[in-house]
Design a protein around this motif. Structure first.
Motif, PDB file in Angstrom:
ATOM      1  N   VAL A 188      25.099  88.672  75.816  1.00 10.19           N
ATOM      2  CA  VAL A 188      25.488  89.926  76.449  1.00 10.19           C
ATOM      3  C   VAL A 188      26.718  89.705  77.317  1.00 10.19           C
ATOM      4  O   VAL A 188      26.922  88.619  77.883  1.00 10.19           O
ATOM      5  N   ALA A 189      27.514  90.774  77.405  1.00 14.69           N
ATOM      6  CA  ALA A 189      28.742  90.688  78.198  1.00 14.69           C
ATOM      7  C   ALA A 189      28.453  90.660  79.690  1.00 14.69           C
ATOM      8  O   ALA A 189      29.217  90.076  80.466  1.00 14.69           O
ATOM      9  N   ASP A 190      27.362  91.292  80.119  1.00 21.99           N
ATOM     10  CA  ASP A 190      27.019  91.371  81.547  1.00 21.99           C
ATOM     11  C   ASP A 190      26.299  90.083  81.946  1.00 21.99           C
ATOM     12  O   ASP A 190      25.125  89.885  81.645  1.00 21.99           O
ATOM     13  N   THR A 191      26.997  89.203  82.630  1.00 20.02           N
ATOM     14  CA  THR A 191      26.426  87.894  82.992  1.00 20.02           C
ATOM     15  C   THR A 191      25.514  87.974  84.207  1.00 20.02           C
ATOM     16  O   THR A 191      24.916  86.973  84.589  1.00 20.02           O
ATOM     17  N   THR A 192      25.404  89.162  84.840  1.00 21.93           N
ATOM     18  CA  THR A 192      24.529  89.266  86.013  1.00 21.93           C
ATOM     19  C   THR A 192      23.070  89.496  85.621  1.00 21.93           C
ATOM     20  O   THR A 192      22.200  89.474  86.479  1.00 21.93           O
ATOM     21  N   LEU A 193      22.823  89.728  84.353  1.00 18.94           N
ATOM     22  CA  LEU A 193      21.458  90.002  83.918  1.00 18.94           C
ATOM     23  C   LEU A 193      20.661  88.707  83.809  1.00 18.94           C
ATOM     24  O   LEU A 193      21.156  87.695  83.298  1.00 18.94           O
ATOM     25  N   LYS A 251      17.192  86.469  82.451  1.00 19.06           N
ATOM     26  CA  LYS A 251      16.498  86.369  81.165  1.00 19.06           C
ATOM     27  C   LYS A 251      15.400  87.435  81.057  1.00 19.06           C
ATOM     28  O   LYS A 251      15.203  88.026  79.995  1.00 19.06           O
ATOM     29  N   ASP A 252      14.671  87.653  82.164  1.00 22.45           N
ATOM     30  CA  ASP A 252      13.612  88.669  82.129  1.00 22.45           C
ATOM     31  C   ASP A 252      14.186  90.064  81.910  1.00 22.45           C
ATOM     32  O   ASP A 252      13.590  90.891  81.201  1.00 22.45           O
ATOM     33  N   ALA A 257      13.459  92.555  78.808  1.00 19.98           N
ATOM     34  CA  ALA A 257      13.010  93.940  78.979  1.00 19.98           C
ATOM     35  C   ALA A 257      13.920  94.897  78.208  1.00 19.98           C
ATOM     36  O   ALA A 257      13.448  95.849  77.576  1.00 19.98           O
ATOM     37  N   LEU A 258      15.232  94.647  78.239  1.00 19.22           N
ATOM     38  CA  LEU A 258      16.158  95.494  77.493  1.00 19.22           C
ATOM     39  C   LEU A 258      15.925  95.382  75.994  1.00 19.22           C
ATOM     40  O   LEU A 258      15.977  96.377  75.262  1.00 19.22           O
ATOM     41  N   LEU A 259      15.671  94.174  75.538  1.00 18.34           N
ATOM     42  CA  LEU A 259      15.417  93.974  74.116  1.00 18.34           C
ATOM     43  C   LEU A 259      14.136  94.671  73.676  1.00 18.34           C
ATOM     44  O   LEU A 259      14.074  95.315  72.624  1.00 18.34           O
ATOM     45  N   SER A 294      12.898  93.417  69.231  1.00 12.71           N
ATOM     46  CA  SER A 294      12.154  93.172  70.459  1.00 12.71           C
ATOM     47  C   SER A 294      12.116  91.674  70.678  1.00 12.71           C
ATOM     48  O   SER A 294      12.578  90.888  69.851  1.00 12.71           O
ATOM     49  N   SER A 295      11.536  91.274  71.828  1.00 12.50           N
ATOM     50  CA  SER A 295      11.458  89.849  72.136  1.00 12.50           C
ATOM     51  C   SER A 295      10.318  89.159  71.401  1.00 12.50           C
ATOM     52  O   SER A 295      10.198  87.941  71.449  1.00 12.50           O
TER      53      SER A 295
END
Length: 868
Positions: free
Chosen positions: A604-609, A611-612, A616-618, A658-659
Motif C-alpha cells: 500500500v502507498a500509505d505507509t502509516t497503516l 498490519k492490523d 481490516a481493510l482487506l 480477504s485476509s
C-alpha cells in the motif's frame, strides 16, 4: 432484612395470592431473576420501598394498615402489578419465610355452600365466608364498591361507568356513561352483586377472578334470566317497529350532474332521465343523493360520478358553494382542469365555458404625484382589461373565470384580482418582501425599484458532524441545513420539511435586497435521501450510525450538486478522500500433501497503516473501515483487465479478497500465469515440480479378495478411486442408485489393504440407518475376507466402538451415531472413511458436516446417487 410479624407475613402472602394470575406469574419470574433491589423498610409506619428493574427501574411502595397490604408502583399499571408482586416475594424471602412456587389458577369448581351469615350482611363478609380466607386488596375494594352501590343507588336503575370502576378495575376517568344495572331495587347487597355479576359477564368486563369463582351462577340465572329475556324482546320489537315504519327505499332514477357558475358561487345541477334540462339540486334532493352514495346506489354516469366525488365533502348537505369558501376553489380547481369534463361545468347562461386562446399577464404601473402607489392588474396581451371575473383560481397556470370564458394567466402569489386592478402603496412594495412578491408572480421590477436592487443568491449549506450519545451508547450524525449568501449570515433554516426564515438585518439605505432562492430547491430531496429525522431538542436533523452508515453517507455525498455547500467534520470528510491504492501479491504456504494455502498480500502507498489496519481493510472487501483518528478508509486494488482474468483463472475475485487463506490444490495452481507472476519464484517452481510427480494414470488389477465380476463402468470407477488415493486426493463417486457404488468401494478398500503403506487401521463407513444392513450383507457377499461390523446403539456404544476398531476391518455406523460419538470417533485415526449418501453433509453449518470434517483419516471418499 425486613422485620415483619407473623400476622403481617400471613397478610403479605394473602396479598400475593389475591393478585391477578398474570401479575403473579411475571412477578415470580422477576423475583427469581433477582430484579428486586433496594428493599428498605419505612421509617414510620409498617411497609417498605423497593426498586424493580423492568424496562426502566420502577419504584414500588407496599403499605400495611388495618390488617391488609396495598401496593403502588411507578409503572403504567400504577398498583398491584408484577413489580409489586416481585417486591412482596422478596420481602417474604428476607423475612425467612419460604416463598411458594407459582400456584396454578384454580379450576372453576362448584361454588361453596351459601354463607351462613345473614343475607343482609355486607358483600365483603359474604365473599370471605365463601372463599374461606381474607379478601385481597383488589377483592375487598370491589366488594366494598358493591356495598356502596347498594346503599346509595339501589333506588336508581341506572349507574355510571365511573361508579363501577372499583369493581371492573378500570382506570379512573370522568366518563359518566349510564348503564342499566337492575330492573328494580335490589333487596340485599348480595342480590345487588348478582345483578352486577350478570352485567360484567354480559359486557365481558374485568373483575377480581376470585369473586366470580365464588359466585353461584345458577343463582344469577334465576334472578336475571326473565329480565334479560324481557330486554331482548323489547329491543327486537323496537327494531321491527322501526323497520315497519320506514318507507321502502325507491331506487334512484338515473341522472346526470354538472356544476354551474353563478354570480356568487358554484351550484350543483342535475338532470333526471325524464327531464329535458338541468335544474338546481335542492337540499332534500342533495340529502337523497348522499344517502344513495352511502348505500352504493348512485345511478350516475362516469363523468357525473367524478363531479359528485369532487363536489361532495362529506360534511354538509349543500348543493351551493360560495366563491368565498376555500373549498369552492378546491372543487373548481379540479373540475376546470380535468380533461373530458368541459361540458360538466357551465357558465351563468348554462352553456359550457369557452377557453380563451389569449393568455393574461400582469401589468405594473406607478402613479405620479407626491404619494406614489403601484397598480397591479391582469390584462390581455394588447393591454386591455378582460371581462369581470366571477372567481380567480391560483395554480399553474392560474384560471381567470368569467361569466362564459376561462382565461389562463400567470401565478397569483395569493393576490385576488377579481375586483380589477390592485393598488399597493409604494412604501410596502419597495421592500425586500415586495421584491419577493414580484418574483413569485413573474413581474420585472419597474426602473424606480430595479435601480436600487441588489441580488443575494442563496445557497444550501449542509453542516454535518458526529456526536457521541450520552453514556457512550453510540454515535449520531447531526446535520444543520441553512440558506446562506456569500458571507456568513444565515437567511433561513430548513426545519421540519420547510424553510424557516431567520431574523435579518435591515437593508442599507436606498437599497432593496432580492433573494434568489432557486438553489434552495435541492434541500428537501437531499434531506430525504440522507434518511435523517428532525430532532426538536438539538434543533438539527439527526441519524444514528449503523453498520452501513459509511457506505450510505459516501453514496449520498456523490449526489450533492455543485451549488450546495458541504461542511464536514474531519471524520466525515475522510469519506470523501481517495481510496488507498494497493498492489496485489500472493503468498503461499503448504497445507498438506499437494495442498496450499493462498493468501493475498498487499503493497500500500500509505505507509502509516499498521498490519492490523491493512488486514481490516482487506477483510472489508473494498468497503469502508473506520481507523480511529485516521477516519474512514477503503482499499482500491491496482489491477488491469488481464490481472483480473488471471486471478479469476485461480478462482479469485478482487472484490472478494480477504485476509483469510484460500486452499488450492497443486493442479489448480500449475500452469497459471497469475501463479507464476504473483507468487515468489521458489514457491512457483516447487508447485510445478509437485504437479509433475502426480500420477495421472492409475489402473491396478482387481483385488483377489473381491468375489465379483465388475462391469466395465464399475472397473473404471474402481480405477478412479485408486487414482484418487495414489495422489492423496479425496473424491466423490456419484453413480446413479443401483449401479454398484458399494461393490466398487469394497474393491477399493481391499486394494488399499494390499498396499505396502497399509497402516493396519480399521476403516469407517457412515451411512443412513436404513443402509447399515446392506453394507454387512454386501461385505459378506463380495469381500468375505473383510470383517464388517455394525456398531450397536445404546449407552455402551463408545466402549463397543473401541472394541470394534481392534476386532473389525470395517466399522459401519449411522449419521446419528456420528453426531453422538463425535468426540470418540474424531480422536482415533482411521485408515479410510466413506460417507454413504453424502448429501447428509451438504449443509456446511450442520453438526453432522462438522463432525465428518473432524474425522482423522488417510483416505476420504463420498458416495451419492442423489444430486447435491
Amino acid at each position: 432484612m425486613i422485620g415483619l410479624t407473623p400476622e403481617q407475613i400471613d397478610a403479605l402472602q394473602q396479598y400475593v395470592d389475591s393478585l391477578d394470575k398474570g401479575a403473579r406469574q411475571r412477578g415470580l419470574d422477576y423475583f427469581e431473576k433477582g430484579r428486586v433491589t433496594g428493599l428498605d423498610p419505612y421509617k414510620r409506619g409498617v411497609g417498605f420501598r423497593a426498586e424493580v428493574a423492568g424496562t426502566i427501574p420502577y419504584r414500588v411502595k407496599l403499605r400495611y394498615a388495618e390488617g391488609d397490604w396495598t401496593g403502588e408502583c411507578s409503572c403504567p399499571m400504577a398498583f398491584d402489578c408484577k413489580h409489586c408482586c416481585a417486591s412482596a416475594l422478596q420481602a417474604l424471602a428476607e423475612s425467612d419465610e419460604t416463598v411458594p412456587a407459582e400456584k396454578p389458577a384454580p379450576e372453576p369448581s362448584t361454588p361453596r355452600a351459601a354463607p351462613k351469615r345473614n343475607p343482609d350482611a355486607k358483600v365483603a363478609a359474604l365473599f370471605t365466608d365463601r372463599l374461606g380466607r381474607k379478601l385481597g386488596h383488589n377483592e375487598k375494594r370491589a366488594a366494598d364498591a358493591v356495598d356502596s352501590l347498594f346503599q346509595w343507588h339501589r333506588g336508581s336503575r341506572y349507574i355510571s361507568d365511573l361508579l363501577l370502576a372499583p369493581i371492573t378495575q378500570a382506570r379512573s376517568s370522568w366518563d359518566y356513561n349510564l348503564v342499566e344495572i337492575w330492573p328494580a331495587e335490589p333487596r340485599t347487597p348480595w342480590e345487588a352483586w348478582l345483578y352486577i355479576a350478570a352485567y360484567l359477564r354480559r359486557n365481558k368486563n374485568a373483575c377480581p377472578p376470585a369473586l366470580l369463582e365464588a359466585t353461584d351462577w345458577a343463582e344469577v340465572e334465576t334472578l336475571t334470566a326473565a329480565w334479560e329475556r324481557t330486554q331482548q324482546v323489547e329491543q327486537w320489537r323496537e327494531w321491527l317497529q322501526n323497520l315497519a315504519d320506514r318507507a321502502e327505499t325507491r331506487p334512484m332514477a338515473p341522472a346526470q350532474l354538472r356544476v354551474r357558475l353563478t354570480e356568487k358561487g358554484a351550484q350543483l345541477d342535475w338532470r333526471k332521465a325524464e327531464a329535458a334540462a338541468f335544474s338546481a339540486i335542492k337540499t332534500n334532493a342533495f340529502v337523497q343523493l348522499t344517502a344513495a352514495a352511502h348505500q352504493g346506489a348512485l345511478a350516475l354516469d362516469e363523468p357525473s360520478l367524478a363531479v359528485w366525488r369532487v363536489f361532495y365533502t362529506g360534511f354538509d348537505s349543500r348543493a351551493f358553494r360560495p366563491y368565498t369558501e376555500p373549498d369552492t376553489a378546491r372543487v373548481l380547481n379540479q373540475l376546470l382542469r380535468l380533461p373530458g369534463f368541459e361540458d360538466r361545468v357551465a357558465g351563468i347562461d348554462g352553456a359550457p365555458l369557452a377557453r380563451a386562446a389569449e393568455r393574461l399577464q400582469w401589468r405594473l404601473e406607478a402613479s405620479t404625484g407626491t404619494t406614489i402607489d403601484y397598480r397591479l392588474a391582469l390584462v390581455l396581451p394588447d393591454g386591455s382589461a378582460p371581462p369581470p371575473a366571477l372567481t380567480v383560481i391560483d395554480g399553474t397556470p392560474s384560471l381567470y373565470v368569467t361569466r362564459d370564458t376561462i382565461f389562463e394567466g400567470p401565478p397569483l402569489g395569493r393576490l385576488v384580482p377579481t375586483e380589477g386592478p390592485i393598488t399597493v402603496p409604494a412604501e410596502a412594495l419597495e421592500s425586500g418582501d415586495g421584491l419577493t412578491l414580484l418574483d413569485r408572480i413573474g413581474v420585472e421590477p419597474p426602473p424606480r425599484i430595479a435601480s436600487r436592487v441588489r441580488v443575494v443568491r442563496l445557497r444550501t449549506v449542509f453542516r454535518c458532524a458526529l456526536k457521541k450519545d450520552a453514556f457512550g451508547a453510540g454515535e449520531r450524525l447531526l446535520v444543520e441545513v441553512s440558506a446562506e449568501g456569500a458571507g456568513t449570515a444565515i437567511y433561513a433554516s430548513y426545519q421540519r420539511d420547510e424553510w424557516t426564515p431567520m431574523k435579518l438585518l435591515p437593508d442599507p439605505a436606498d437599497t432593496l435586497t432580492r433573494y434568489d432562492r432557486s438553489a434552495l430547491s435541492v434541500a428537501p430531496a437531499l434531506v430525504e435521501t440522507l434518511r435523517v429525522a428532525w430532532d426538536a431538542y438539538e434543533r438539527k436533523w439527526q441519524r444514528r450510525l449503523g453498520k452501513t452508515f459509511a457506505a450510505d453517507f459516501a453514496e449520498w455525498l456523490d449526489t450533492v450538486p455543485e451549488g450546495a455547500v458541504l461542511e464536514l467534520d474531519p471524520l466525515l470528510a475522510s469519506l470523501r478522500g481517495a481510496p488507498i491504492e494497493a498492489q496485489v501479491k500472493l503468498e503461499v504456504e503448504e497445507a498438506g500433501i499437494d495442498w496450499f494455502d493462498l493468501r493475498v498480500a498487499l503493497d500500500v502507498a500509505d505507509t502509516t497503516l499498521t498490519k492490523d489496519e491493512i488486514k481490516a481493510l482487506l477483510d472489508a472487501r473494498g468497503g469502508f473501515v473506520r481507523l480511529g483518528a485516521k477516519g474512514w478508509r477503503r482499499l482500491q486494488f491496482q489491477l488491469n483487465e488481464d490481472d483480473e482474468k488471471q486471478l479469476a483463472d485461480l478462482g479469485l475475485n478482487a472484490r472478494d479478497f480477504s485476509s483469510e487463506p484460500q486452499r488450492l490444490h497443486a493442479l489448480q495452481l500449475a500452469g497459471k500465469k497469475a501463479a507464476r507472476r504473483l507468487l515468489p519464484e521458489p514457491q512457483a517452481l516447487a508447485i510445478e515440480r509437485r504437479v509433475s510427480e502426480i500420477q495421472t494414470r492409475v489402473a491396478p488389477e482387481i483385488p483377489a479378495g473381491l468375489i465379483a465380476d465388475l462391469r466395465p463402468y464399475q472397473r473404471d470407477g474402481f480405477h478412479f478411486l485408486a487414482y484418487l488415493s495414489t495422489n492423496r486426493f479425496g473424491g466423490i463417486l456419484a453413480d446413479d442408485m443401483g449401479l454398484g457404488k458399494t461393490v466398487q468401494a469394497l474393491a477399493w478398500l481391499l486394494w488399499l489393504r494390499a498396499q505396502p503403506d497399509f497402516s493396519a487401521r480399521a476403516s469407517l463407513v457412515v451411512c443412513p440407518k436404513s443402509v447399515t444392513d446392506n453394507w454387512l450383507a454386501e461385505g459378506a457377499k463380495f469381500a468375505p475376507g473383510l470383517r464388517v461390523q455394525i456398531l450397536a446403539k445404546g449407552p455402551s456404544a463408545a466402549d463397543a466402538l473401541k472394541a470394534a476398531r481392534t476386532g473389525a476391518d470395517l466399522v459401519v455406523i449411522n449419521y446419528a451415531q456420528l453426531r453422538s460419538l463425535e468426540k470418540t470417533l474424531t480422536t482415533a485415526p482411521w485408515h479410510a472413511v466413506i460417507l454413504d449418501e453424502a448429501q447428509y453433509i451438504k449443509n456446511p453449518d450442520s453438526q453432522t458436516a462438522k463432525a465428518a470434517w473432524a474425522l482423522r483419516t488417510e483416505h476420504r471418499l463420498a458416495l451419492s446417487g442423489t444430486p447435491i
